[in-house]
Design an enzyme around this catalytic site. Structure first.
Site: not given
Ligand code: URA
Ligand code: CA
Length: 429
Positions: A67, A146, A153, A168, A172
């Protein structure tokens, strides 16, 4: 907060019994007060389990995912996925689309005629079993909590909170089912964390979440003082990926792929040191095995593998227009965000979720940090079609020109890799 309290909050938020204003108050409290490591882990797992999760158990071997916290012109996944797959590491990767000034892997892949990223998770697993690699979009609802929380947010000025960002991202990645994870945490002007120490802090938080969830995780901290490689734009980046898989790509992109890839091989237990991993990957670039794997990936997902040998089969821009240096000197930085926005305006990215992408549009850098330029020399070439050349010439080329900071002295060179955080959360520079 206890795990029960966090679970109550997240499940209530998804089902609608916890309203937005309560969640907003929670997010603001976290923004100001932070969370303990245990709370951050519990929040991550609550988010992860808010929807469907994927099991990759059917695929033999250790599955390693990667990632990146996001950059401009970051062509890495297109190179890395076939490269490590060629080394025998199964790659089942769920990627995203571009929004705003950052590009998305799915949009890049779809620049290849016929290529589809719209595979079910079952089809993804089948493809990985057959070819060792699949790159797909999110066809079903992973981590709905999320998606909802991220949007909240965004509009309550609480996006920029380390535990919330870490939870977050990691929720994932955990839901996507890999056994181990290599994180590329960007720092510098083009990254959302400009300060390297902040990037290290985010990296440690994410590594601890990964380990706490039983997935071995390491993080590499890398610089984003300029766009990665030379190409920014979908078809242009496919071309750049092909060059890199032939061992003829830009030095920084190849380096990043070798570094991230060597840790992926390490976590997959294919090698016992990153140095061994690098050597193995270098050999796969030289032998053509990585390129061959890219061809297999393309045909397995419906694309035309002939693009690898003939780049004219990729979408071609209607015009190309040079951007020239207003003064001579040395390139000391290339503002990645400005370049990303310029590429987006040309049609390489989306202004809103509904915008249509021009796969041929984008920017090719002719100069990178440290290069000497003389007045009037080409700094970059803009490529487009959907945006009229008159407006590209005026607004976009001015933006690109201003993104290049040219000074009379050569800049101090900074290494691409600033350090890493090992699976125990220890920092190394
Ligand atoms: N990428 C994400 O998936 N979440 C965040 O909060 C910031 C960057
Ligand atoms: Ca690039």
């Amino acid at each position: 907060m206890s795990r029960e309290e966090i679970n109550f909050l997240v499940s209530g938020y998804v089902s609608g019994t916890v309203p937005d204003y309560q969640m907003a108050a929670f997010a603001m409290a976290v923004y100001f007060r932070g969370m303990t490591g245990q709370e951050t882990l519990d929040l991550t797992r609550a988010l992860e389990r808010s929807g469907e999760t994927i099991s990759l158990d059917e695929i033999p071997g250790i599955k390693v995912d990667k990632h990146s916290t996001g950059g401009v012109g970051d062509t890495t996944t297109l190179v890395l996925a076939p490269l490590v797959a060629a080394a025998g590491v199964p790659v089942a990767k769920i990627s995203g689309r571009g929004l705003g000034h950052t590009g998305g892997t799915l949009d890049k892949l779809e620049a290849i005629p016929g290529f589809t990223t719209n595979l079910s998770f079952e089809a993804m697993i089948r493809a990985v079993k057959n070819y060792g690699v699949a790159l797909v979009g999110q066809s079903r609802d992973l981590v709905p909590a999320d998606r909802k929380l991220y949007a909240l947010r965004d509009v309550t000025a609480t996006a920029d909170s380390l535990p919330l960002i870490a939870a977050s991202i990691m929720s994932k990645k955990l839901a996507a089912g890999a056994d181990a994870l290599v994180l590329d945490v960007k720092t510098g002007d083009g990254a959302f964390l400009k300060d390297p120490e902040e990037a290290f802090a985010l990296a440690r938080t994410m590594v601890k979440i990964g380990s706490g969830a039983g997935r071995e995780t390491v993080a590499i901290i890398t610089g984003m003082e300029q766009p990665l490689g030379k190409a920014i734009g979908n078809a242009l980046e496919v071309e750049e990926a092909i060059l890199t898989l032939q061992g003829r790509g830009p030095a920084d992109l190849e380096e990043l792929c070798l570094v991230l890839g060597s840790y992926m091989l390490l976590l997959a237990r294919k090698v016992s040191t990153p140095e061994q991993g690098r050597k193995r990957l270098k050999a796969l670039l030289t032998s053509g095995a990585a390129l061959q794997k890219f061809k297999e990936l393309i045909s397995s997902q419906g694309g035309d593998p002939a693009v690898v040998d003939n780049r004219l089969l990729l979408p071609q821009a209607e015009y190309r227009y040079p951007v020239r240096a207003p003064a001579g000197g040395f390139v000391s930085s290339i503002r990645a965000e400005i370049i990303g926005r310029a590429a987006m305006k040309l049609g390489a990215g989306r202004v809103s979720r509904e915008s249509r992408i021009d796969p041929a549009a984008g920017i090719v850098l002719r100069k990178k940090i440290g290069d000497r330029v003389s007045r009037g020399e080409e700094l970059a070439v803009i490529a487009g079609g959907t945006v009229p050349i008159s407006s590209a010439r005026e607004t976009v080329s001015r933006g690109v020109r201003d993104a290049f900071i040219i000074k009379s002295e050569p800049p101090q060179s900074e290494p691409l890799v600033r350090g890493y955080v090992d699976q125990f959360g220890e920092k190394h520079y």
